[in-house]
Design a protein around this motif. Structure first.
Motif, short mmCIF file in Angstrom:
data_model
loop_
_atom_site.label_atom_id
_atom_site.label_comp_id
_atom_site.label_asym_id
_atom_site.label_seq_id
_atom_site.Cartn_x
_atom_site.Cartn_y
_atom_site.Cartn_z
N ALA A 97 -9.14 8.85 3.68
CA ALA A 97 -8.16 9.37 4.65
C ALA A 97 -8.87 9.93 5.87
O ALA A 97 -8.44 9.70 7.00
CB ALA A 97 -7.27 10.43 4.00
N ARG A 119 9.14 5.51 0.19
CA ARG A 119 8.46 4.24 0.46
C ARG A 119 9.12 3.48 1.59
O ARG A 119 10.33 3.46 1.73
CB ARG A 119 8.47 3.38 -0.80
N ARG A 169 -8.46 7.99 -4.06
CA ARG A 169 -8.42 9.31 -3.43
C ARG A 169 -9.70 10.09 -3.71
O ARG A 169 -10.42 9.81 -4.65
CB ARG A 169 -7.19 10.08 -3.90
N GLY A 194 -6.00 2.03 1.50
CA GLY A 194 -5.17 2.99 2.20
C GLY A 194 -4.74 2.47 3.56
O GLY A 194 -5.19 1.41 4.01
N LEU A 235 0.84 -1.20 0.00
CA LEU A 235 0.00 0.00 0.00
C LEU A 235 0.87 1.25 0.00
O LEU A 235 0.63 2.19 -0.75
CB LEU A 235 -0.93 0.01 1.21
N HIS A 236 1.87 1.26 0.88
CA HIS A 236 2.76 2.41 0.99
C HIS A 236 3.46 2.69 -0.34
O HIS A 236 3.59 3.85 -0.75
CB HIS A 236 3.77 2.17 2.12
N ASP A 255 2.36 2.12 -3.27
CA ASP A 255 1.40 2.70 -4.21
C ASP A 255 1.06 4.16 -3.87
O ASP A 255 0.60 4.90 -4.73
CB ASP A 255 0.10 1.90 -4.23
N CYS A 256 1.26 4.54 -2.63
CA CYS A 256 0.84 5.87 -2.17
C CYS A 256 1.94 6.93 -2.23
O CYS A 256 1.64 8.12 -2.25
CB CYS A 256 0.35 5.78 -0.72
N GLY A 314 -1.76 7.17 3.97
CA GLY A 314 -1.79 7.22 2.53
C GLY A 314 -2.99 6.49 1.96
O GLY A 314 -3.48 5.53 2.56
N VAL A 315 -3.44 6.95 0.81
CA VAL A 315 -4.53 6.32 0.08
C VAL A 315 -4.05 6.12 -1.36
O VAL A 315 -3.47 7.03 -1.96
CB VAL A 315 -5.81 7.18 0.12
N ARG A 316 -4.27 4.92 -1.89
CA ARG A 316 -3.89 4.64 -3.27
C ARG A 316 -4.54 5.66 -4.20
O ARG A 316 -5.69 6.05 -4.00
CB ARG A 316 -4.32 3.23 -3.65
N PRO A 317 -3.81 6.11 -5.23
CA PRO A 317 -4.32 7.17 -6.11
C PRO A 317 -5.72 6.92 -6.67
O PRO A 317 -6.54 7.85 -6.71
CB PRO A 317 -3.28 7.23 -7.24
#
Length: 147
Positions: free
Chosen positions: A80, A24, A75, A52, A14-15, A17-18, A69-72
């Protein structure tokens, strides 16, 4: 969903990707953090997909956001905010009164989110990030009745 040491690999994915490559955290970083006192983490799902993450550390009555973080592709869906609400509620039940975080001055979306949620600017860390950018330090009063 509450995350623990067994989720270190998923948290690392996840990290990745964010965040940009230089920021990272790998599986070993997450595993190491879970080995320290006061760590708690969550994964937010969109449907059944991990979307996320939030990781916090609490020490006495203070806590800090280690990463959020939230994956694009997920969002702008209030994920979040949901993570932060869950985290703040948990911190309150464990006696925390103040939540801190650092965020890049270049991350306008994150700064706007935190300010909208009631965080206050309380400092700056010069050249804090690998790219040389400064970090704004923000705080949140977990005891405020006017939130």
């Amino acid at each position: 969903m509450l995350a623990g040491p067994s989720h270190a690999s998923l948290l690392a994915a996840l990290h990745a990707d964010c965040f940009d490559e230089s920021e990272r955290w790998g599986e070993a970083a997450f595993s190491g953090l879970f080995a320290t006192p006061g760590i708690v983490a969550w994964i937010v799902l969109e449907g059944e997909s991990p979307a996320g993450l939030l990781m916090l550390r609490q020490g006495a009555d203070e806590a800090e956001i280690l990463t959020l973080g939230v994956r694009p592709q997920y969002r702008r869906k209030n994920l979040a905010s949901r993570l932060l609400e869950t985290g703040c509620a948990t911190l309150e039940t464990h006696g925390a009164t103040t939540l801190f975080l650092e965020v890049s001055v270049r991350n306008d979306a994150a700064v706007a989110l935190y300010l909208k949620l009631g965080f206050a600017l309380c400092g700056r860390r010069k050249a804090y990030y690998p790219d040389g950018s400064d970090a704004s330090v923000l705080s949140y009063d977990l005891t405020s009745v006017t939130r």
